[in-house]
Design a protein around this motif. Structure first.
Motif, short mmCIF file in Angstrom:
data_model
loop_
_atom_site.label_atom_id
_atom_site.label_comp_id
_atom_site.label_asym_id
_atom_site.label_seq_id
_atom_site.Cartn_x
_atom_site.Cartn_y
_atom_site.Cartn_z
N LEU A 4 0.83 -1.20 0.00
CA LEU A 4 0.00 0.00 0.00
C LEU A 4 0.87 1.25 0.00
O LEU A 4 0.62 2.20 -0.75
N TYR A 7 2.35 1.78 -3.31
CA TYR A 7 1.33 2.28 -4.24
C TYR A 7 1.10 3.77 -4.02
O TYR A 7 1.10 4.58 -4.96
N LEU A 8 0.91 4.13 -2.75
CA LEU A 8 0.59 5.54 -2.45
C LEU A 8 1.74 6.47 -2.80
O LEU A 8 1.53 7.61 -3.24
N GLU A 160 -20.87 16.88 9.47
CA GLU A 160 -19.63 16.23 9.05
C GLU A 160 -19.83 14.75 8.77
O GLU A 160 -18.99 14.11 8.19
N ASP A 162 -20.63 11.66 7.00
CA ASP A 162 -20.73 11.36 5.57
C ASP A 162 -21.87 10.41 5.23
O ASP A 162 -22.18 10.21 4.07
N SER A 273 -13.72 -2.25 -5.79
CA SER A 273 -12.68 -1.30 -6.13
C SER A 273 -12.80 -0.87 -7.59
O SER A 273 -12.03 -0.03 -8.05
N TYR A 297 -23.61 4.28 -5.63
CA TYR A 297 -22.24 4.74 -5.42
C TYR A 297 -22.06 5.57 -4.14
O TYR A 297 -22.72 6.55 -3.92
N ARG A 298 -21.15 5.11 -3.34
CA ARG A 298 -20.70 5.92 -2.20
C ARG A 298 -19.20 5.84 -2.17
O ARG A 298 -18.66 4.76 -2.24
N LEU B 117 -9.78 4.16 -4.53
CA LEU B 117 -9.14 3.57 -3.35
C LEU B 117 -9.52 4.32 -2.08
O LEU B 117 -9.72 3.73 -1.03
N LYS B 119 -12.19 6.26 -1.65
CA LYS B 119 -13.57 6.75 -1.64
C LYS B 119 -14.34 6.43 -0.36
O LYS B 119 -15.29 7.11 -0.03
N LEU B 121 -13.13 6.54 2.67
CA LEU B 121 -12.64 7.30 3.82
C LEU B 121 -13.58 8.47 4.08
O LEU B 121 -14.38 8.83 3.22
N THR B 122 -13.44 9.09 5.25
CA THR B 122 -14.23 10.30 5.48
C THR B 122 -13.70 11.40 4.57
O THR B 122 -12.58 11.31 4.05
N SER B 123 -14.49 12.42 4.43
CA SER B 123 -14.11 13.51 3.54
C SER B 123 -12.76 14.12 3.96
O SER B 123 -11.90 14.39 3.12
N ARG B 126 -9.88 11.70 3.19
CA ARG B 126 -9.58 11.69 1.75
C ARG B 126 -8.71 12.89 1.38
O ARG B 126 -7.75 12.77 0.63
N LYS B 161 -4.84 4.91 6.27
CA LYS B 161 -4.16 3.79 5.60
C LYS B 161 -4.64 2.45 6.16
O LYS B 161 -4.81 1.48 5.43
N ILE B 164 -7.89 1.66 4.56
CA ILE B 164 -7.73 1.19 3.17
C ILE B 164 -7.24 -0.25 3.17
O ILE B 164 -7.75 -1.11 2.44
#
Lengths: 298, 175
Positions: A4, A7-8, A160, A162, A273, A297-298, B117, B119, B121-123, B126, B161, B164
């Motif tokens: 990971l 990748y990041l 806040e 989501d 994904s 979609y979320r 990847l 998406k 997470l919280t705003s 992200r 992380k 994810i």
């Protein structure tokens, strides 16, 4: 360093898709008059298919009234699950008189609650002709239930979260030249709403404004509005039916995490994904019936 | 880049737009991290361009142009994010747009898309992950941009992380 992290650390080399609209907005920002791109309703968050709903007590006349007043699709909520539920009487016509306070009269008109949706309409009457106003807003609204569960609030911490999509819509109902009112709809989507028996609603201000005149806010009415709604047992005795997922996913990268049937639709949660907001999804049963899908979609 | 910015400071709109387009991807990814809706994202960038151009004379260091624009963009995104849920519309005035039936013209990379990847997470997570990995800001720089403690930024990066990894452990990041 794990995969990971690797990748990041390379993610900025990735070819990110930029919509043409974004580029054009930049290019035109200083050319044109300021123009809003804003779409008022956020996309809702689950993949929900309207399916065999549990039929409850019928109320066809009221359903017709509901659709005449608030066509949800007219402000971006394509939710046939909710619409079908309402058609089948899954809605509470709230029996209350107008409350008079601070040059304002108001009453709750109808309510719909299930695990996915919370839908409340409130009617406002004013002591003057309001037909020329183009904007309306209720400020500092809070909705709690008898167990102090916060259903909705304008508190910043609440926003806040989501998990919740909030949509609000209003419409002027003109009876004659001098007598008119505003219907306000609050439509919440995406949370597991509690099985409340009472709702305590308060707000401190309503605002009417003209968006096209230089000064946007033209009228504020400060008030201290409080009222209680006794929730129909239709809602607090509702059941949600979880589905056992027997089939493993066949398509790589897509997993069905769970599915459940509620009064407003059959919801399937997918973890993936590879699905994004541009993905087209179809739901077809073994007899090749294609179901009407709403919201994804979320 | 600096030449474009100097021209922009002297009032050249085209040069300013060219400078913004050079950092377009950074701006898009940041706004996409904070706001999900493409129309909100376009509103945020439009507001950002307008505000930045009208205040560009306040830019003291040309090398900080990108950071300065990003700071304005984050403020615009935050404003839109917080106000979105209060938005109240007239039923008469709005035409329906169907946001479910998008076309399929998105680029299909063989790798998992970064935005997908993150998406779940919280705003805020992200945004922080995007600033840290995609835009390559340090945690100190992010703490200044977001007005948060640097340790908070670090712990939010770690937590994001973990989320994810937990979500994609089996599919993507074994090892």
């Amino acid at each position: 360093m794990d995969n990971l992290e690797k990748y990041l650390n390379n993610v900025n080399k990735q070819d990110i898709y930029i919509p043409e609209k974004f580029t054009n907005t930049i290019k035109n920002s200083l050319k044109n008059e300021k123009k809003t791109n804003h779409r008022p309703i956020s996309i809702t968050k689950v993949i929900a298919a309207s399916s065999a709903l549990i039929l409850l007590t019928g109320s066809g006349v009221f359903a017709t009234f509901y659709f005449n007043i608030f066509d949800l699709s007219s402000f971006g909520i394509n939710n046939s699950g909710v619409n079908t539920a309402v058609e089948n009487g899954y809605i509470q016509n709230i029996n209350m008189n107008y409350i008079k306070k601070d040059n304002l009269q108001y009453k709750a008109e109808y309510l719909l609650i299930d695990d996915k949706f919370f839908d409340l309409a409130v009617n406002f009457k004013f002591n003057e002709d309001i037909s020329n106003y183009q904007g309306f807003h209720i400020s500092n609204i809070n909705i709690k239930d008898e167990n102090n569960n916060l259903i909705y609030s304008e508190d910043s911490n609440f926003e806040e979260n989501d998990d919740l999509t909030t949509s609000m819509g209003w419409k002027i109902i003109k009876k004659n030249d001098t007598e008119n009112s505003i219907k306000q709809l609050l439509f919440l989507d995406g949370r597991h709403f509690p099985k409340s028996k009472k709702l305590y609603i308060n707000f401190s201000q309503v605002v009417l404004y003209n968006v096209n005149n230089g000064k946007p806010i033209t009228k504020k009415i400060d008030t201290d509005c409080n009222f209680v709604i006794d929730v129909d047992n239709l809602f607090y005795t509702r059941q949600i039916s979880p589905y056992y997922i027997a089939t493993k996913t066949y398509y790589p990268g897509v997993k069905i995490s769970n599915a459940e049937l509620a009064n407003t639709g059959f919801t399937i949660y997918l973890n993936s994904s590879i699905i994004n907001e541009k993905t087209k999804i179809k739901l077809i049963d073994e007899a090749n019936n294609e179901f009407n899908l709403v919201n994804s979609y979320r | 880049m600096n030449e474009l910015i100097i021209k922009a400071i002297n009032g050249d709109k085209d040069s300013f737009i060219k400078a913004i387009l050079k950092i377009e991807k950074d701006l898009y990814v940041i706004s996409k991290a904070r706001l999900k809706n493409e129309d909100d994202i376009c509103d945020a960038i439009q507001e950002t361009v307008l505000e930045a151009f009208s205040n560009i004379h306040k830019l003291r260091d040309l090398n900080l142009f990108k950071t300065w624009i990003i700071k304005i963009l984050i403020n615009k995104c935050n404003y839109i994010y917080k106000n979105n849920k209060k938005y109240n519309i007239s039923f008469e005035d709005n035409e329906l747009e169907n946001y479910i039936c998008f076309d399929n013209n998105i680029s299909q990379n063989s790798n998992i898309d970064f935005l997908l990847l993150i998406k779940d997470l919280t705003s805020q997570e992200r945004l922080i992950i995007t600033l840290y990995y995609y835009n390559e800001f340090t945690s100190k720089e992010i703490s200044k941009l977001l007005k948060l403690n640097e340790n908070t930024i670090r712990s939010k990066i770690s937590r994001a992380k973990l989320k994810i990894k937990e979500k994609y452990r089996k599919e993507l990041f074994n090892g």
